[in-house]
Design a protein around this motif. Structure first.
Motif, PDB file in Angstrom:
ATOM      1  N   LEU A  20      -7.969  -0.571  10.067  1.00 30.50           N
ATOM      2  CA  LEU A  20      -6.986  -1.250  10.914  1.00 30.50           C
ATOM      3  C   LEU A  20      -6.925  -0.658  12.329  1.00 30.50           C
ATOM      4  N   GLU A  21      -7.634   0.433  12.536  1.00 30.81           N
ATOM      5  CA  GLU A  21      -7.579   1.147  13.816  1.00 30.81           C
ATOM      6  C   GLU A  21      -8.122   0.277  14.954  1.00 30.81           C
ATOM      7  N   ASP A  22      -7.360   0.193  16.038  1.00 32.01           N
ATOM      8  CA  ASP A  22      -7.738  -0.575  17.225  1.00 32.01           C
ATOM      9  C   ASP A  22      -7.740   0.370  18.425  1.00 32.01           C
ATOM     10  N   PRO A  23      -8.917   0.654  19.016  1.00 34.55           N
ATOM     11  CA  PRO A  23      -8.996   1.611  20.129  1.00 34.55           C
ATOM     12  C   PRO A  23      -8.090   1.250  21.313  1.00 34.55           C
ATOM     13  N   LYS A  24      -7.954  -0.038  21.607  1.00 34.53           N
ATOM     14  CA  LYS A  24      -7.104  -0.445  22.733  1.00 34.53           C
ATOM     15  C   LYS A  24      -5.638  -0.130  22.433  1.00 34.53           C
ATOM     16  N   MET A  25      -5.236  -0.364  21.189  1.00 33.07           N
ATOM     17  CA  MET A  25      -3.850  -0.066  20.812  1.00 33.07           C
ATOM     18  C   MET A  25      -3.604   1.440  20.822  1.00 33.07           C
ATOM     19  N   ARG A  26      -4.604   2.197  20.407  1.00 40.61           N
ATOM     20  CA  ARG A  26      -4.467   3.663  20.452  1.00 40.61           C
ATOM     21  C   ARG A  26      -4.256   4.133  21.891  1.00 40.61           C
ATOM     22  N   ALA A  27      -4.998   3.565  22.818  1.00 35.46           N
ATOM     23  CA  ALA A  27      -4.867   3.966  24.220  1.00 35.46           C
ATOM     24  C   ALA A  27      -3.453   3.712  24.734  1.00 35.46           C
ATOM     25  N   VAL A  28      -2.876   2.567  24.362  1.00 39.33           N
ATOM     26  CA  VAL A  28      -1.504   2.241  24.760  1.00 39.33           C
ATOM     27  C   VAL A  28      -0.512   3.209  24.114  1.00 39.33           C
ATOM     28  N   ASN A  29      -0.682   3.434  22.797  1.00 40.39           N
ATOM     29  CA  ASN A  29       0.243   4.305  22.071  1.00 40.39           C
ATOM     30  C   ASN A  29       0.194   5.739  22.565  1.00 40.39           C
ATOM     31  N   GLU A  30      -1.005   6.205  22.935  1.00 39.06           N
ATOM     32  CA  GLU A  30      -1.139   7.600  23.359  1.00 39.06           C
ATOM     33  C   GLU A  30      -0.369   7.889  24.647  1.00 39.06           C
ATOM     34  N   LYS A  31      -0.128   6.847  25.443  1.00 40.25           N
ATOM     35  CA  LYS A  31       0.674   7.033  26.652  1.00 40.25           C
ATOM     36  C   LYS A  31       2.116   7.407  26.294  1.00 40.25           C
ATOM     37  N   HIS A  32       2.543   7.039  25.075  1.00 40.57           N
ATOM     38  CA  HIS A  32       3.897   7.359  24.604  1.00 40.57           C
ATOM     39  C   HIS A  32       3.901   8.554  23.649  1.00 40.57           C
ATOM     40  N   GLY A  33       2.754   9.216  23.520  1.00 40.58           N
ATOM     41  CA  GLY A  33       2.673  10.382  22.654  1.00 40.58           C
ATOM     42  C   GLY A  33       2.379  10.081  21.199  1.00 40.58           C
ATOM     43  N   ASP A  34       2.059   8.824  20.897  1.00 37.26           N
ATOM     44  CA  ASP A  34       1.787   8.423  19.507  1.00 37.26           C
ATOM     45  C   ASP A  34       0.275   8.265  19.298  1.00 37.26           C
ATOM     46  N   ASP A  35      -0.311   9.190  18.551  1.00 32.01           N
ATOM     47  CA  ASP A  35      -1.768   9.206  18.396  1.00 32.01           C
ATOM     48  C   ASP A  35      -2.230   8.363  17.207  1.00 32.01           C
ATOM     49  N   HIS A  36      -2.054   7.038  17.336  1.00 36.90           N
ATOM     50  CA  HIS A  36      -2.583   6.124  16.320  1.00 36.90           C
ATOM     51  C   HIS A  36      -2.859   4.780  16.975  1.00 36.90           C
ATOM     52  N   GLY A  37      -3.699   3.977  16.343  1.00 38.23           N
ATOM     53  CA  GLY A  37      -4.049   2.680  16.907  1.00 38.23           C
ATOM     54  C   GLY A  37      -3.878   1.555  15.916  1.00 38.23           C
ATOM     55  N   VAL A  38      -2.926   1.701  14.996  1.00 40.76           N
ATOM     56  CA  VAL A  38      -2.723   0.689  13.957  1.00 40.76           C
ATOM     57  C   VAL A  38      -1.592  -0.250  14.358  1.00 40.76           C
ATOM     58  N   ASN A  39      -1.851  -1.536  14.322  1.00 45.85           N
ATOM     59  CA  ASN A  39      -0.831  -2.540  14.585  1.00 45.85           C
ATOM     60  C   ASN A  39       0.294  -2.391  13.559  1.00 45.85           C
ATOM     61  N   LEU A  40       1.529  -2.277  14.028  1.00 40.94           N
ATOM     62  CA  LEU A  40       2.637  -1.991  13.116  1.00 40.94           C
ATOM     63  C   LEU A  40       2.956  -3.165  12.184  1.00 40.94           C
ATOM     64  N   THR A  41       2.665  -4.374  12.620  1.00 42.62           N
ATOM     65  CA  THR A  41       2.850  -5.531  11.738  1.00 42.62           C
ATOM     66  C   THR A  41       1.896  -5.446  10.549  1.00 42.62           C
ATOM     67  N   LYS A  42       0.656  -5.040  10.832  1.00 35.97           N
ATOM     68  CA  LYS A  42      -0.334  -4.887   9.757  1.00 35.97           C
ATOM     69  C   LYS A  42       0.011  -3.690   8.869  1.00 35.97           C
ATOM     70  N   LEU A  43       0.562  -2.651   9.486  1.00 33.61           N
ATOM     71  CA  LEU A  43       0.985  -1.479   8.709  1.00 33.61           C
ATOM     72  C   LEU A  43       2.112  -1.859   7.741  1.00 33.61           C
ATOM     73  N   ARG A  44       3.041  -2.670   8.219  1.00 32.32           N
ATOM     74  CA  ARG A  44       4.149  -3.110   7.360  1.00 32.32           C
ATOM     75  C   ARG A  44       3.641  -4.016   6.230  1.00 32.32           C
ATOM     76  N   ALA A  45       2.625  -4.821   6.530  1.00 32.34           N
ATOM     77  CA  ALA A  45       2.049  -5.688   5.492  1.00 32.34           C
ATOM     78  C   ALA A  45       1.403  -4.838   4.401  1.00 32.34           C
TER      79      ALA A  45
END
Length: 227
Positions: A20-45
């Motif tokens: 589920l890892e998405d490099p673009k999402m990881r780049a966005v999340n890392e700006k907020h200190g969150d080192d993951h790239g998993v879409n939270l909707t997919k994580l909840r599913a």
């Protein structure tokens, strides 16, 4: 969430998370200190499919992986944690999203939440202290009986301006909640916010309410009065 009898292993779940890892999402999340790239909707599913599994949740937490820890908090049984276990988890949680979910999805639903709130409020670690303030803000809104609101405002007035970011944000939330929920203390909450100017220049998206306490308090009270 119902208890599952799934036999899915940690390695299988970790493989699903990796897929589920998405490099673009990881780049966005890392700006907020969150080192993951998993879409939270997919994580909840994925969590919905796994259902509640306390043992698996503990194993996923122990991996140290941020996405795995977020998933663990979605499938855990909050009341099953002992207070020292939750305290250790808070001190291990590095990512802001993990810390937020730990407070909201586990600690708030645990019978030891008040004990942890009091312990964490006085902690020298500002991240741990911010969790104490987040729990305090929750009580200000939902169960204010027994809280020393003037005393909380004293601490906020003395310490919020110089507090590190996450602690400052949590104290500011508590300040706003006191001002919104408790009219007797609203003038002082507004005055503290105006004088300290914390988050006054925080960039706010169109349609969103500024986190600057005087604007936040005034806007939410206005909406409540219009209902």
């Amino acid at each position: 969430m119902a208890e599952s009898t799934s036999t899915e292993s940690v390695s299988e779940v970790m493989a699903e998370l990796a897929a589920l890892e998405d490099p673009k999402m990881r780049a966005v999340n890392e700006k907020h200190g969150d080192d993951h790239g998993v879409n939270l909707t997919k994580l909840r599913a994925l969590a919905k499919r796994l259902k509640t599994q306390q043992d698996l949740a503990r194993e996923l937490w122990r991996t140290g992986d941020t996405a795995a820890r977020l998933l663990a908090l979605l499938i855990c049984r909050p009341k099953a944690f002992e207070p020292d276990e939750l305290d250790a988890m808070m001190r291990e949680a590095r990512a802001p999203k993990v810390q937020d979910w730990l407070v909201n999805y586990a600690v708030k639903k645990n019978p030891h939440a008040e004990e942890l709130r009091l312990t964490w409020l006085a902690d020298p670690d500002p991240v741990v202290a911010s969790a104490g303030w987040a729990l305090t803000a929750d009580r200000v809104v939902k169960k204010p009986e027994g809280l020393d609101l003037p005393g909380l405002l004293d601490v906020i007035e003395a310490q919020m301006k110089a507090a590190p970011d996450r602690l400052q944000w949590a104290m500011n939330t508590c300040l706003a909640d006191i001002g919104i929920e408790h009219p007797d203390h609203r003038p002082r909450a507004l005055d503290i916010g105006e004088r300290l100017e914390v988050l006054k220049d925080y960039p706010t998206s169109p349609g969103c309410t500024s986190p600057f306490a005087p604007i936040w308090i005034t806007e939410i009270v206005r909406r409540q009065q219009e209902k």
